[in-house]
Design a protein around this motif. Structure first.
Motif, mmCIF file in Angstrom:
data_model
loop_
_atom_site.group_PDB
_atom_site.id
_atom_site.type_symbol
_atom_site.label_atom_id
_atom_site.label_comp_id
_atom_site.label_asym_id
_atom_site.label_seq_id
_atom_site.Cartn_x
_atom_site.Cartn_y
_atom_site.Cartn_z
ATOM 1 N N VAL A 1 -12.157 -11.737 -17.826
ATOM 2 C CA VAL A 1 -11.109 -12.753 -17.906
ATOM 3 C C VAL A 1 -10.434 -12.743 -19.271
ATOM 4 N N GLY A 2 -11.213 -12.636 -20.321
ATOM 5 C CA GLY A 2 -10.668 -12.669 -21.669
ATOM 6 C C GLY A 2 -9.690 -11.550 -21.968
ATOM 7 N N PRO A 3 -10.105 -10.282 -21.765
ATOM 8 C CA PRO A 3 -9.161 -9.185 -22.022
ATOM 9 C C PRO A 3 -7.878 -9.286 -21.223
ATOM 10 N N ALA A 4 -7.924 -9.928 -20.059
ATOM 11 C CA ALA A 4 -6.710 -10.044 -19.241
ATOM 12 C C ALA A 4 -5.678 -10.966 -19.874
ATOM 13 N N VAL A 5 -6.135 -11.945 -20.666
ATOM 14 C CA VAL A 5 -5.203 -12.883 -21.300
ATOM 15 C C VAL A 5 -5.113 -12.681 -22.810
ATOM 16 N N GLY A 6 -5.861 -11.722 -23.344
ATOM 17 C CA GLY A 6 -5.782 -11.434 -24.770
ATOM 18 C C GLY A 6 -6.563 -12.372 -25.654
ATOM 19 N N LEU A 7 -7.577 -13.032 -25.106
ATOM 20 C CA LEU A 7 -8.432 -13.935 -25.865
ATOM 21 C C LEU A 7 -9.888 -13.610 -25.579
ATOM 22 N N PRO A 8 -10.817 -13.998 -26.477
ATOM 23 C CA PRO A 8 -12.233 -13.810 -26.168
ATOM 24 C C PRO A 8 -12.611 -14.530 -24.876
ATOM 25 N N THR A 9 -13.380 -13.861 -24.031
ATOM 26 C CA THR A 9 -13.742 -14.447 -22.740
ATOM 27 C C THR A 9 -14.474 -15.779 -22.911
ATOM 28 N N ALA A 10 -15.346 -15.862 -23.913
ATOM 29 C CA ALA A 10 -16.095 -17.099 -24.137
ATOM 30 C C ALA A 10 -15.157 -18.254 -24.472
ATOM 31 N N PHE A 11 -14.062 -17.974 -25.165
ATOM 32 C CA PHE A 11 -13.101 -19.030 -25.486
ATOM 33 C C PHE A 11 -12.342 -19.463 -24.233
ATOM 34 N N LEU B 1 -21.672 -12.977 -27.610
ATOM 35 C CA LEU B 1 -20.780 -13.535 -26.615
ATOM 36 C C LEU B 1 -19.660 -12.569 -26.233
ATOM 37 N N TYR B 2 -19.661 -11.398 -26.849
ATOM 38 C CA TYR B 2 -18.680 -10.378 -26.503
ATOM 39 C C TYR B 2 -19.327 -9.373 -25.552
ATOM 40 N N ILE B 3 -18.793 -9.254 -24.338
ATOM 41 C CA ILE B 3 -19.351 -8.348 -23.336
ATOM 42 C C ILE B 3 -18.353 -7.230 -23.019
ATOM 43 N N ASP B 4 -17.229 -7.581 -22.431
ATOM 44 C CA ASP B 4 -16.188 -6.587 -22.167
ATOM 45 C C ASP B 4 -15.080 -6.608 -23.202
ATOM 46 N N ASP B 5 -15.242 -7.406 -24.241
ATOM 47 C CA ASP B 5 -14.253 -7.458 -25.308
ATOM 48 C C ASP B 5 -14.974 -7.373 -26.644
ATOM 49 N N ARG B 6 -14.239 -7.465 -27.712
ATOM 50 C CA ARG B 6 -14.851 -7.386 -29.036
ATOM 51 C C ARG B 6 -14.133 -8.330 -29.990
#
Length: 332
Positions: free
Chosen positions: A64-74, A135-140
């Protein structure tokens, strides 16, 4: 100029970051104290619980995060805040409300909160283990290096995604809380109850609703603080151990029962910690040729292992100089 940039990166940015975390936690503590009249020692564990809710949601929806350009946890933070708020309300219903209905002394509620602390810590370790998690899985984590104009310094200013999001969230949360407490009917009811619970009750204010809303606000702020801190560092089950004492110190330094004082106290404690462990010899390097003594390699006030003692030193100093805290301990 490089030394000044180093100071900004390691003191100003770090102080704002950790001060914001302490401020969010201290506001929750002071709201609970204002309404329910007891010190909630399990509040730091609510922060940890909220961070683990965010981790669980991030694990379920890592893309979800990478799709909107934000950390998924946020992105998952609103759901984590909702889950933490519901947990806080039911913790109150299960453990604290029965005690209040029997008219127990505040010290009994404090001891009950210690029991809730141990219970939450045990549950977190039972289901999530004891190791650190990211908290970073598919993003960084994005790191921004801002070069100063006109070649003023070769060292850049360094900011991270979580730090920027934390400061933005704090500004929005403070404005929203201020408007809620001063403009809304329910916020005015909270202020009335914090001033005089018995008078508020006979005036027709639904005190049960006020208590629930207090737990919702405290739980939401706790989840946000725990999640944003874990985004910037790492998520550990013992996160509450490192947060409990500073956020209580922040609440007391700012003035117990005063949410704006809690914000100020959070930044006082945060900057005191970062200033105490900063290596001041770095700032003296440009003038070392003009000094009559050798600059030691490490010129910090305390080592990083002992920075946990700094909040207590500030706490004692404030209480001796101003026993009611910076904001005179006014209620809401």
């Amino acid at each position: 100029m490089n030394e000044l940039v180093f100071f900004v990166n390691n003191v100003v940015v770090s102080g704002l970051t950790i001060g914001s975390i302490y401020a969010l936690g201290a506001v929750g503590i002071t709201l609970i104290f204002s309404i329910l009249r007891f010190a909630h020692f399990a509040h730091a564990d609510l922060m940890t619980l909220g961070a683990f809710f965010a981790f669980f949601l991030t694990s379920l929806f890592p893309a979800v995060g990478p799709a909107v350009g934000l950390p998924t946890a946020f992105v998952m933070l609103p759901l984590a805040m909702a889950l933490t708020a519901v947990s806080a309300v039911y913790i109150d219903k299960a453990f604290y409300r029965p005690l209040r209905s029997h008219g127990v002394k505040p010290i009994v509620l404090v001891m009950a909160s210690l029991g809730v602390t141990l219970m939450l810590q045990g549950l977190i370790r039972m289901f999530m283990g004891t190791g650190a998690r990211s908290l970073y899985i598919d993003d960084r984590k994005e790191i921004y290096r801002i070069e100063l104009p006109f070649d003023l310094a070769s060292r850049p200013l360094v900011l991270t995604d979580p730090q920027i999001l934390l400061l933005l969230f704090l500004v929005v949360a403070v404005i929203a809380l201020h408007l809620f407490l001063t403009r809304s009917r329910l916020g005015k009811a909270m202020r009335a109850m914090s001033d005089n619970p018995d008078l508020a009750r006979v005036s027709g204010i639904n005190t049960d609703t006020v208590v629930k809303v207090t737990w919702v606000i405290a739980g939401c702020l706790a989840a946000a603080a725990g999640t944003l801190l874990s985004l910037d560092v790492s998520l550990k089950p013992d996160l509450s151990f490192h947060l409990l004492l500073p956020i209580f110190a922040a609440a007391i330094v700012g003035g117990v029962g005063h949410p704006y004082g809690a914000l100020a106290g959070g930044f006082v404690i945060g900057f005191a910690e970062t200033l105490s462990v900063f290596n001041w010899s770095v700032l003296l390097r440009p003038v070392r040729d003009y000094l009559w003594f050798d600059i030691p390699a490490n010129l910090s006030f305390v080592s990083s292992e002992y920075k946990i003692t700094v909040p207590f030193f500030i706490l004692l100093a404030i209480l001796v100089w101003r026993p009611t805290g910076l904001f005179k301990g006014k209620v809401l």
